[in-house]
Enzyme design. Structure first.
Site, PDB file in Angstrom:
ATOM      1  N   GLY A  49      -1.717 -15.860  94.056  1.00 28.27           N
ATOM      2  CA  GLY A  49      -0.971 -15.088  93.120  1.00 28.27           C
ATOM      3  C   GLY A  49      -1.687 -14.404  92.106  1.00 28.27           C
ATOM      4  N   GLY A  99      13.869 -19.797  56.303  1.00 26.92           N
ATOM      5  CA  GLY A  99      15.393 -18.904  56.519  1.00 26.92           C
ATOM      6  C   GLY A  99      15.103 -17.748  57.097  1.00 26.92           C
ATOM      7  N   GLY A 100      15.783 -16.756  56.661  1.00 27.20           N
ATOM      8  CA  GLY A 100      15.625 -15.392  56.865  1.00 27.20           C
ATOM      9  C   GLY A 100      14.334 -14.658  57.090  1.00 27.20           C
TER      10      GLY A 100
END
Ligand code: HXC
Length: 510
Positions: A404, A169-170
């Protein structure tokens, strides 16, 4: 007076027990250390000073009244790693599963604020179940406060996250905004939503390890920068990493004693590149022979192995190494390699760490998978990162520097300060075979002619001298003298100053 001192010790002892003996035992049974045991290994002996040991949650909902535990699930403070200050917070899984409450968040924010003021690194040790479910939006708000501080401190002080248990979660978003995430194998996992929610929403059945274990995040997702066998190894490796890093974006690089002579030559490097240009060789061998004592702290070792990134030292001072790895996909630049190296280059540039780039790159990887995946945008990240870097950039082309990718890999044109090439370098738009197939398409049926054309192209371009004639290569150097040349170049550039025009911030292709 004495009874007051005794009472202080009692309160301290109680706080140090966190969620209690049973939960500590359960933590040990899972092969994990407790938050305080982890801090003890991470920091120099006796250097830890704890803050906010008596902070408790203020939640009264869902049976939380009377359930307060001193410290509220996170141990915070500061200490030293080999004498240098770091701020630390360590989630205590024995207290409400290390979940984040309003007060728990305030403790972390205090550490973040203090570290930023003191311009010292922050290390977060994670072992937690996300937002404290009983607190609702108060916990969500707490996360937001932590996130904002992560971003404000980004590029000012190093921030490191070590995942040592669940991180759900968070809890995943704060680490993801720090500079590096490391994990402990088999005991840690990170995901936004766990296996149960995944099953409900997508019908997929996965284990926590399959969804977000170290084996996933260090290889596929590249969320994590490395993993270690167990808690102790992980913490000791964090000490090693801290030794490479400056305290902040204005402080000097750490300087450690070194024993490897700066002028030492290594004759074995003269035969590192095989005679056959299509035969691979291990670029790591070059790195280990060139840097002090062969000490190389690799970042994302198991992701995009076609490029190598990591910290090393030259004459005792930290350098960032970026190198194409010919033994994996011929060292080609693809989406993953470009993103990995771009982020590393930007970290080095934030913290004034010079970058040494070793080049052997056949170009960007062709194909629909890459193009549909946004190779243009992701390749541009690396080009952008090098072009924007103002730290000393030293480049050594060992073999191929085609197309490149030649420009991107710290060429003179994008800001290389000192650009060396080995005599084996081939700097061209593409390899001879591909070039002839484009230029002489009408002659493709005539093998003899094509062979001659290929040889002509090779003779003209498969060397470093066309670039050296234009000053794009400062010197063609003997491979055996690479360490000497690079250390001299780093000395030369120690006081490099380069200003870019004022801007609010750039707009890197995200
Ligand atoms: C409160 C929690 C908790 C939480 C665990 N606990 N997570 N308490 N809030 N988020 C408690 C448990 O109730 C348990 O208490 C103790 O911690 C240990 O947990 P267990 O489940 O017994 O451990 P384990 O089996 O190892 O499982 C660990 C776990 C699981 C996988 C982390 O606990 C879990 O799934 N927790 C919930 C995860 C979650 O959904 N979090 C919210 C995410 S939402 P007792 O008293 O029994 O020992 C979120 C939103 C924020 O975070 C978004 C911000 C951007």
């Amino acid at each position: 007076m004495k009874h007051i001192l005794v009472e202080l010790e009692r309160r301290r002892d109680q706080a140090r027990l966190g969620g209690g003996v049973k939960r500590i035992e359960a933590q040990h049974k899972r092969g994990k250390l407790t938050a305080r045991e982890r801090i003890e290994i991470l920091l120099d002996e006796g250097s830890f000073e704890e803050f906010d040991m008596y902070v408790e949650h203020r939640c009264t909902e869902f049976g939380m009244e009377g359930s307060e535990v001193a410290g509220d699930g996170v141990v915070t403070g500061w200490g030293t790693v080999n004498g240098r200050i770091v701020y630390v917070f360590a989630k205590d899984f024995t207290v409400f599963g290390g979940s984040l409450s309003e007060t728990h968040a305030q403790k972390i924010c205090k550490i973040q604020d203090m570290a930023l003021k003191a311009r010292a690194p922050v290390i977060g040790l994670f072992d937690a179940g996300g937002a404290r479910i009983q607190e609702g939006v108060a916990a969500l708000g707490g996360y937001g406060e932590v996130f904002k501080r992560n971003v404000i401190a980004s590029g000012v002080i190093p921030q490191i996250s070590l995942i040592m248990g669940p991180c759900a979660g968070g809890d995943v978003y704060s680490p993801s905004m720090t500079d590096f995430i490391f994990m402990v194998r088999d005991t840690s996992y990170m995901f936004v939503t766990g296996p149960d929610v995944v099953k409900t929403v997508t019908n997929e059945i996965v284990t926590a390890e399959e969804l977000g274990g170290a084996s996933v995040h260090c290889t596929k997702s590249s969320v994590a920068d490395g993993s270690f066998e167990n808690d102790v190894e992980a913490l000791l490796q964090m000490r090693r990493l801290i030794d490479f890093l400056p305290m902040n974006n204005r402080s000097d690089l750490p300087e450690l004693p070194f024993h490897h002579g700066a002028d030492e030559i290594d004759m074995s490097l003269d035969t590192l590149v095989p005679d056959n240009p299509n035969k691979p060789y291990d670029m790591k061998e070059l790195i280990l022979k060139v840097v002090d004592e062969g000490d190389f702290f690799e970042i994302q070792q198991n992701h995009a192995k076609n490029i190598l990134c990591g910290f090393a030292r030259m004459e005792g001072r930290t350098v960032g190494i970026v190198a194409n790895q010919p033994i994996v996909l011929a060292g080609v630049l693809d989406i993953d390699a470009s993103k990995k190296a771009a982020r590393f280059v930007r970290f080095c540039d934030c913290f004034n760490i010079p970058i040494v780039t070793f080049v052997d790159v056949p170009g960007f990887l062709p194909g629909t998978v890459q193009e549909y995946g946004g190779l243009i945008k992701h390749g541009a990240k690396l080009l952008f990162a090098y072009s924007q870097a103002t730290v000393p950039l030293i480049t050594v082309i060992t073999r191929k520097a085609y197309g490149g990718a030649y420009d991107v890999m710290a060429s003179k044109h994008v800001g290389g300060d000192i650009n060396y090439a080995w005599p084996t370098a081939e700097i061209a738009v593409m390899g001879a075979k591909g070039a002839v197939e484009v230029l002489y398409r009408s002659e493709l049926g005539d093998a003899e002619k094509i062979a001659q054309r290929t040889k002509d192209y090779q003779d003209r371009f498969a060397n470093p001298f066309v670039a050296a004639e234009r000053g794009y290569i400062d010197e063609v150097i003997m491979p055996h003298s690479t360490r000497k040349r690079v250390t001299r170049a780093l000395r030369l550039l120690r006081n490099k100053q380069q200003d870019m025009p004022w801007k609010k911030h750039d707009n890197i292709p995200l």
